[in-house]
Design a protein around this motif. Structure first.
Motif, PDB file in Angstrom:
ATOM      1  N   HIS A  29       0.833  -1.211   0.000  1.00 37.85           N
ATOM      2  CA  HIS A  29       0.000   0.000   0.000  1.00 37.85           C
ATOM      3  C   HIS A  29       0.870   1.264   0.000  1.00 37.85           C
ATOM      4  N   GLN A  30       1.910   1.279   0.809  1.00 40.95           N
ATOM      5  CA  GLN A  30       2.789   2.449   0.879  1.00 40.95           C
ATOM      6  C   GLN A  30       3.477   2.714  -0.452  1.00 40.95           C
ATOM      7  N   VAL A  31       4.013   1.675  -1.060  1.00 45.11           N
ATOM      8  CA  VAL A  31       4.728   1.845  -2.327  1.00 45.11           C
ATOM      9  C   VAL A  31       3.756   2.188  -3.443  1.00 45.11           C
ATOM     10  N   ALA A  32       2.608   1.514  -3.469  1.00 50.73           N
ATOM     11  CA  ALA A  32       1.614   1.790  -4.498  1.00 50.73           C
ATOM     12  C   ALA A  32       1.150   3.239  -4.430  1.00 50.73           C
ATOM     13  N   SER A  33       0.902   3.730  -3.234  1.00 49.43           N
ATOM     14  CA  SER A  33       0.471   5.125  -3.071  1.00 49.43           C
ATOM     15  C   SER A  33       1.539   6.090  -3.567  1.00 49.43           C
ATOM     16  N   ALA A  34       2.786   5.833  -3.207  1.00 52.81           N
ATOM     17  CA  ALA A  34       3.883   6.714  -3.609  1.00 52.81           C
ATOM     18  C   ALA A  34       4.086   6.709  -5.122  1.00 52.81           C
ATOM     19  N   ALA A  35       3.817   5.568  -5.760  1.00 50.20           N
ATOM     20  CA  ALA A  35       4.041   5.443  -7.204  1.00 50.20           C
ATOM     21  C   ALA A  35       2.787   5.740  -8.021  1.00 50.20           C
ATOM     22  N   GLY A  36       1.656   5.938  -7.350  1.00 49.86           N
ATOM     23  CA  GLY A  36       0.427   6.264  -8.065  1.00 49.86           C
ATOM     24  C   GLY A  36      -0.223   5.102  -8.791  1.00 49.86           C
ATOM     25  N   VAL A  37      -0.105   3.911  -8.203  1.00 50.26           N
ATOM     26  CA  VAL A  37      -0.772   2.732  -8.771  1.00 50.26           C
ATOM     27  C   VAL A  37      -1.596   2.061  -7.683  1.00 50.26           C
ATOM     28  N   SER A  38      -2.464   1.168  -8.081  1.00 48.17           N
ATOM     29  CA  SER A  38      -3.244   0.420  -7.100  1.00 48.17           C
ATOM     30  C   SER A  38      -2.380  -0.676  -6.478  1.00 48.17           C
ATOM     31  N   VAL A  39      -2.792  -1.133  -5.324  1.00 46.42           N
ATOM     32  CA  VAL A  39      -2.093  -2.233  -4.660  1.00 46.42           C
ATOM     33  C   VAL A  39      -2.125  -3.473  -5.549  1.00 46.42           C
ATOM     34  N   GLN A  40      -3.250  -3.694  -6.203  1.00 43.15           N
ATOM     35  CA  GLN A  40      -3.383  -4.846  -7.093  1.00 43.15           C
ATOM     36  C   GLN A  40      -2.400  -4.749  -8.259  1.00 43.15           C
ATOM     37  N   GLN A  41      -2.246  -3.546  -8.801  1.00 41.06           N
ATOM     38  CA  GLN A  41      -1.314  -3.374  -9.922  1.00 41.06           C
ATOM     39  C   GLN A  41       0.113  -3.608  -9.464  1.00 41.06           C
ATOM     40  N   LEU A  42       0.467  -3.094  -8.288  1.00 44.51           N
ATOM     41  CA  LEU A  42       1.809  -3.325  -7.763  1.00 44.51           C
ATOM     42  C   LEU A  42       2.051  -4.820  -7.564  1.00 44.51           C
ATOM     43  N   ALA A  43       1.057  -5.529  -7.063  1.00 42.42           N
ATOM     44  CA  ALA A  43       1.202  -6.977  -6.877  1.00 42.42           C
ATOM     45  C   ALA A  43       1.468  -7.658  -8.217  1.00 42.42           C
ATOM     46  N   LYS A  44       0.785  -7.235  -9.261  1.00 46.71           N
ATOM     47  CA  LYS A  44       1.014  -7.816 -10.595  1.00 46.71           C
ATOM     48  C   LYS A  44       2.413  -7.494 -11.099  1.00 46.71           C
ATOM     49  N   TYR A  45       2.878  -6.270 -10.846  1.00 45.07           N
ATOM     50  CA  TYR A  45       4.249  -5.920 -11.220  1.00 45.07           C
ATOM     51  C   TYR A  45       5.235  -6.811 -10.475  1.00 45.07           C
ATOM     52  N   GLU A  46       5.028  -6.979  -9.167  1.00 38.67           N
ATOM     53  CA  GLU A  46       5.947  -7.776  -8.357  1.00 38.67           C
ATOM     54  C   GLU A  46       5.958  -9.244  -8.779  1.00 38.67           C
ATOM     55  N   MET A  47       4.860  -9.738  -9.283  1.00 38.18           N
ATOM     56  CA  MET A  47       4.802 -11.125  -9.758  1.00 38.18           C
ATOM     57  C   MET A  47       5.331 -11.263 -11.182  1.00 38.18           C
ATOM     58  N   GLY A  48       5.598 -10.121 -11.832  1.00 32.96           N
ATOM     59  CA  GLY A  48       6.070 -10.161 -13.212  1.00 32.96           C
ATOM     60  C   GLY A  48       4.964 -10.441 -14.197  1.00 32.96           C
ATOM     61  N   ALA A  49       3.714 -10.320 -13.750  1.00 32.14           N
ATOM     62  CA  ALA A  49       2.575 -10.618 -14.617  1.00 32.14           C
ATOM     63  C   ALA A  49       2.273  -9.468 -15.572  1.00 32.14           C
ATOM     64  N   ASN A  50       2.576  -8.246 -15.157  1.00 31.15           N
ATOM     65  CA  ASN A  50       2.325  -7.067 -15.988  1.00 31.15           C
ATOM     66  C   ASN A  50       3.626  -6.349 -16.281  1.00 31.15           C
ATOM     67  N   ARG A  51       3.704  -5.775 -17.476  1.00 36.63           N
ATOM     68  CA  ARG A  51       4.875  -5.001 -17.869  1.00 36.63           C
ATOM     69  C   ARG A  51       4.816  -3.620 -17.225  1.00 36.63           C
ATOM     70  N   ILE A  52       5.980  -3.032 -17.006  1.00 38.34           N
ATOM     71  CA  ILE A  52       6.081  -1.723 -16.379  1.00 38.34           C
ATOM     72  C   ILE A  52       6.595  -0.727 -17.421  1.00 38.34           C
ATOM     73  N   SER A  53       5.855   0.350 -17.607  1.00 36.48           N
ATOM     74  CA  SER A  53       6.307   1.377 -18.549  1.00 36.48           C
ATOM     75  C   SER A  53       7.522   2.098 -17.962  1.00 36.48           C
ATOM     76  N   ALA A  54       8.266   2.771 -18.815  1.00 35.93           N
ATOM     77  CA  ALA A  54       9.466   3.486 -18.369  1.00 35.93           C
ATOM     78  C   ALA A  54       9.119   4.547 -17.332  1.00 35.93           C
ATOM     79  N   SER A  55       8.053   5.312 -17.579  1.00 34.17           N
ATOM     80  CA  SER A  55       7.696   6.368 -16.629  1.00 34.17           C
ATOM     81  C   SER A  55       7.266   5.772 -15.288  1.00 34.17           C
ATOM     82  N   ARG A  56       6.574   4.655 -15.309  1.00 35.47           N
ATOM     83  CA  ARG A  56       6.151   4.003 -14.067  1.00 35.47           C
ATOM     84  C   ARG A  56       7.361   3.404 -13.354  1.00 35.47           C
ATOM     85  N   LEU A  57       8.317   2.893 -14.107  1.00 33.84           N
ATOM     86  CA  LEU A  57       9.529   2.344 -13.512  1.00 33.84           C
ATOM     87  C   LEU A  57      10.277   3.426 -12.730  1.00 33.84           C
ATOM     88  N   VAL A  58      10.330   4.621 -13.285  1.00 32.83           N
ATOM     89  CA  VAL A  58      10.984   5.738 -12.598  1.00 32.83           C
ATOM     90  C   VAL A  58      10.262   6.038 -11.290  1.00 32.83           C
TER      91      VAL A  58
END
Length: 113
Positions: A29-58
């Protein structure tokens, strides 16, 4: 390959995101809030299920006090020190007790000074 298919790089990024988040003792929740994504989206990123755009990676890297490059997989010319750092991050993330994790990171910082 479709832009939606995850790759080995996506899985590596996800593992590094999760390892760093846990090493810092942050919740999704803390990281998702700071990065402007949902907790669910962060979980998908962490599992490698979704690709991360360059701007989101930053944004994600900044929320974890890292450079974006620190999350990328090592190149074929990576040094032994970089490989050791990757191993340290993975192992540190597996330590369940936040106080023990912080003490180990503090010890590493003292030894590296």
């Amino acid at each position: 390959m479709s832009a939606r298919n995850s790759t080995e790089v996506d899985r590596h990024l996800g593992e590094r995101l999760a390892a760093r988040r846990v090493a810092l003792g942050l919740t999704r929740h803390q990281v998702a809030s700071a990065a402007g994504v949902s907790v669910q989206q962060l979980a998908k990123y962490e599992m490698g299920a979704n690709r991360i755009s360059a701007s989101r990676l930053v944004l994600l890297a900044e929320s974890l006090s890292l450079s974006p490059a620190a999350l990328l997989p090592p190149s074929g010319t990576s040094s032994a020190a970089e490989a050791d750092g990757d191993a340290f991050d993975r192992l540190t993330a597996r330590i369940a007790d936040p106080a023990v994790r912080a003490a180990l990171i503090g010890l590493a910082a003292v030894l590296a000074a």
